[in-house]
Design an enzyme around this catalytic site. Sequence first.
Site, PDB file in Angstrom:
ATOM      1  N   SER A 241       9.562 -21.256  35.452  1.00  0.00           N
ATOM      2  CA  SER A 241       9.003 -19.946  35.757  1.00  0.00           C
ATOM      3  C   SER A 241       9.899 -19.244  36.761  1.00  0.00           C
ATOM      4  O   SER A 241      10.911 -19.782  37.210  1.00  0.00           O
ATOM      5  CB  SER A 241       7.583 -20.076  36.332  1.00  0.00           C
ATOM      6  N   LYS A 242       9.519 -18.032  37.136  1.00  0.00           N
ATOM      7  CA  LYS A 242      10.340 -17.210  38.036  1.00  0.00           C
ATOM      8  C   LYS A 242      10.609 -17.902  39.370  1.00  0.00           C
ATOM      9  O   LYS A 242      11.654 -17.710  39.977  1.00  0.00           O
ATOM     10  CB  LYS A 242       9.627 -15.872  38.273  1.00  0.00           C
ATOM     11  N   ARG A 243       9.678 -18.747  39.791  1.00  0.00           N
ATOM     12  CA  ARG A 243       9.865 -19.388  41.108  1.00  0.00           C
ATOM     13  C   ARG A 243      11.040 -20.379  41.103  1.00  0.00           C
ATOM     14  O   ARG A 243      11.551 -20.757  42.153  1.00  0.00           O
ATOM     15  CB  ARG A 243       8.588 -20.110  41.550  1.00  0.00           C
TER      16      ARG A 243
END
Length: 470
Positions: A241-243
Amino acid sequence: MARQIVTRFAPSPTGYLHIGGARTALFNWLYARGRGGKFLLRIEDTDLARSTPEATEAILKGMAWLGLNHDGDVVSQASRVERHAEVAHELLAKGAAYKCFSTQDEIEAFREAARAEGRSTLFQSPWRDADPGTHPDAPYAIRLKTAQDGATVIHDQVQGDVTIRNDQLDDMVLLRSDGTPVYMLAVVVDDHDMGVTHVIRGDDHLNNAARQMGIYSAMGWEIPVWAHIPLIHGSDGKKLSKRHGALGVEEYQAMGYSAAGMRNYLARLGWSHGDDEFFTDAQAQEWFDLKGIGKSPARFDFKKLENLSGQHIAVSDDAALRHELQEYLVAAGLPALTEAQADGIERAMYCLKDRARTFPELIEKAHFILAERPILPDEKAAKQLDTVSRGILGSLTPQLQNASWTRDELEAVTSRFADQHGTKFGKLAGPMRAALAGRAVTPSVFDMMLILGRDETIARLTEAAARDDD
């Protein structure tokens, strides 16, 4: 005679080209290219509310950067809705599908009652076996008649045989009551019409395969070879994911990774060929097979990507690197190189590319080419230009002025100069780096001198020698 291998990549244009989608595209490309087959591209844009031309453009740009060339024209799924509806009506005419007049409210009421009674919420339409004479004059959906007993076995090249009981599958809607086809039908029709022999996609589609096989069987079409590949996870083992960092392919281009390095890394992300880590496109196409794909999710590792990017930069053709460097600058929103700067960097590639893992690192190593006089040293380099060092440069410069501009001669002159002054060349190198590049870490002093040429080298050394302490 064996059929020609045909694979496809079929992204939805609702955003950027995700790194997981890029790997799926790569696996399909490698499998087809390594077997003399075709690799097709289909944009699944039937969700008109979420699909955008910008997202389609981002997908095409991402594919182009990765070098994943496709055969034939890009197919738009939305342009084929009439064909999808035609197949739904053909299934209806065959008795393999039926008209369902149940409304959304009725379906929801069925599910609520099922939940309350603790039974399956899988909708069972009362119209499946209804007498056509009882059909009302009302909108209807067309549903596939799914087998109600037995099981569907997906013979998957990655997951092995996966068995799903047919009583766990509902009578899938093929055509909505407004006449629009559903995604599940469109995928099967498009894959069949495009001659797709191998469907290589994420394992989040595994359950879809069982339902799609019902359409293939009802139409009497040959079922493709299935290969459902695990998703990519972050370094912490959780879904990417973006994290975890960048997700879109264009972000990796803007960060300056080599496209060849990215292809190599993505190929190794979930697939292996012995212990091989670094390999060329030709080797990847020759070696890639479905048996080498693991069943477990792969973990994204930026350090490995960086390492492979550097290895590919080091072995790349200089002219090709020049072109990719310019493309990187555009992607990163940075000023383009002038023709003279690009020429200089291409001439210097032999001493720049060996230790540059990314294009920003290559640009930094090429700083001496891009910098203009007066050369302003950074903090570390400035410490090399103290009074004594400037005096040494002042004495050395006239001797270089009269040297023939070859590496052997330049090395000989500086070596004699060091001997005459009772020092070693290493003591000269720091001030010369600071004078020529304004940096403490640079390519070889002699490489810089040869690339800059006599006039520019002498001018930079003269300016540094005359530099004021302030």
